[in-house]
Motif scaffolding. Structure first.
Motif, PDB file in Angstrom:
ATOM      1  N   GLU A   1       0.829  -1.205   0.000  1.00 16.84           N
ATOM      2  CA  GLU A   1       0.000   0.000   0.000  1.00 16.84           C
ATOM      3  C   GLU A   1       0.861   1.251   0.000  1.00 16.84           C
TER       4      GLU A   1
ATOM      5  N   ILE B   1       0.749   4.882   1.580  1.00 15.63           N
ATOM      6  CA  ILE B   1       0.119   5.771   2.557  1.00 15.63           C
ATOM      7  C   ILE B   1       0.636   7.163   2.238  1.00 15.63           C
ATOM      8  N   ARG B   2      -0.247   8.071   1.954  1.00 14.63           N
ATOM      9  CA  ARG B   2       0.147   9.429   1.565  1.00 14.63           C
ATOM     10  C   ARG B   2       0.482  10.255   2.806  1.00 14.63           C
ATOM     11  N   ALA B   3       1.554   9.826   3.458  1.00 15.83           N
ATOM     12  CA  ALA B   3       2.059  10.501   4.654  1.00 15.83           C
ATOM     13  C   ALA B   3       3.557  10.197   4.744  1.00 15.83           C
TER      14      ALA B   3
ATOM     15  N   GLY C   1       4.737   9.685  -0.425  1.00 13.54           N
ATOM     16  CA  GLY C   1       4.376   9.100   0.860  1.00 13.54           C
ATOM     17  C   GLY C   1       5.259   7.948   1.284  1.00 13.54           C
TER      18      GLY C   1
ATOM     19  N   LYS D   1      -4.719   4.152   6.563  1.00 15.44           N
ATOM     20  CA  LYS D   1      -4.768   5.119   5.457  1.00 15.44           C
ATOM     21  C   LYS D   1      -5.680   6.292   5.768  1.00 15.44           C
TER      22      LYS D   1
ATOM     23  N   HIS E   1      -4.033   8.622   8.442  1.00 20.03           N
ATOM     24  CA  HIS E   1      -2.717   9.212   8.252  1.00 20.03           C
ATOM     25  C   HIS E   1      -2.408   9.655   6.830  1.00 20.03           C
ATOM     26  N   SER E   2      -3.276   9.495   5.906  1.00 17.47           N
ATOM     27  CA  SER E   2      -3.009  10.004   4.561  1.00 17.47           C
ATOM     28  C   SER E   2      -3.130  11.516   4.564  1.00 17.47           C
ATOM     29  N   ASN E   3      -2.240  12.151   3.806  1.00 16.87           N
ATOM     30  CA  ASN E   3      -2.200  13.614   3.677  1.00 16.87           C
ATOM     31  C   ASN E   3      -1.900  14.328   4.982  1.00 16.87           C
TER      32      ASN E   3
END
Length: 168
Positions: A37, A39-41, A124, A162, A165-167
């Motif tokens: 995956e 994760i956009r973080a 990310g 996700k 913690h994304s963005n």
């Protein structure tokens, strides 16, 4: 006529009990699910989320509470889910910001592991989860397989990670 009906009922009952056992014997006791995956973080944020055990109740909606055990330097804890029985987890391996391997137990029986391997990528953090399950009881194996329990549990964990913690 009554004796035939009795034998039919006994045979049907025997099949209902024996059939799940026999089907379960055909399913391997070791199951595995793997997901990769994004994760956009940032890596630091994702690492903190999965390794800071006491704070997982902040983002895991399936988790009621976490009890850290001090008998082996915080390497073991008990998760109390919103539904279901307690699960004892133990850190088996930790390479900071790279790898985390947890062993899951119910009672005194090892149930499986969850491995997370992380790497920073553009946009990310790429994280590879591999979760295993070891079920000795053939009937439990059958019902776990039919219910997709391992896949569902891992997918839920990833979805919550996700979402929280994304963005960041």
């Amino acid at each position: 006529m009554e004796s035939i009906l009795s034998w039919v009922l006994i045979g049907a009952g025997f099949i209902l009990v024996l059939l799940p056992f026999l089907l379960g014997l055909m399913i391997p006791s070791h199951q595995q699910a793997t997901r990769v995956e994004l994760i956009r973080a940032p890596l630091d944020t994702v690492w903190e989320a999965i390794s800071e055990l006491s704070r997982q109740t902040e983002w895991r909606t399936d988790l009621k509470s976490v009890q850290l055990k001090d008998d082996d330097d915080g390497m073991r804890w008990i998760e109390i889910p919103a539904r279901g029985g307690k699960v004892t987890l133990r850190k088996v391996k930790e390479v900071e910001k790279k790898e985390l391997l947890l062993q899951m137990e119910r009672g005194s029986t090892v149930q499986g592991t969850r491995l997370a391997i992380l790497s920073a990528v553009p946009g990310g953090t790429r994280i590879t989860f591999t979760e295993t399950s070891e079920l000795k009881n053939p009937v439990k194996r059958l019902f776990a397989q039919l219910g997709g329990k391992l896949d569902r549990r891992l997918n839920q964990y990833i979805a919550q990670l996700k979402q929280a913690h994304s963005n960041d």
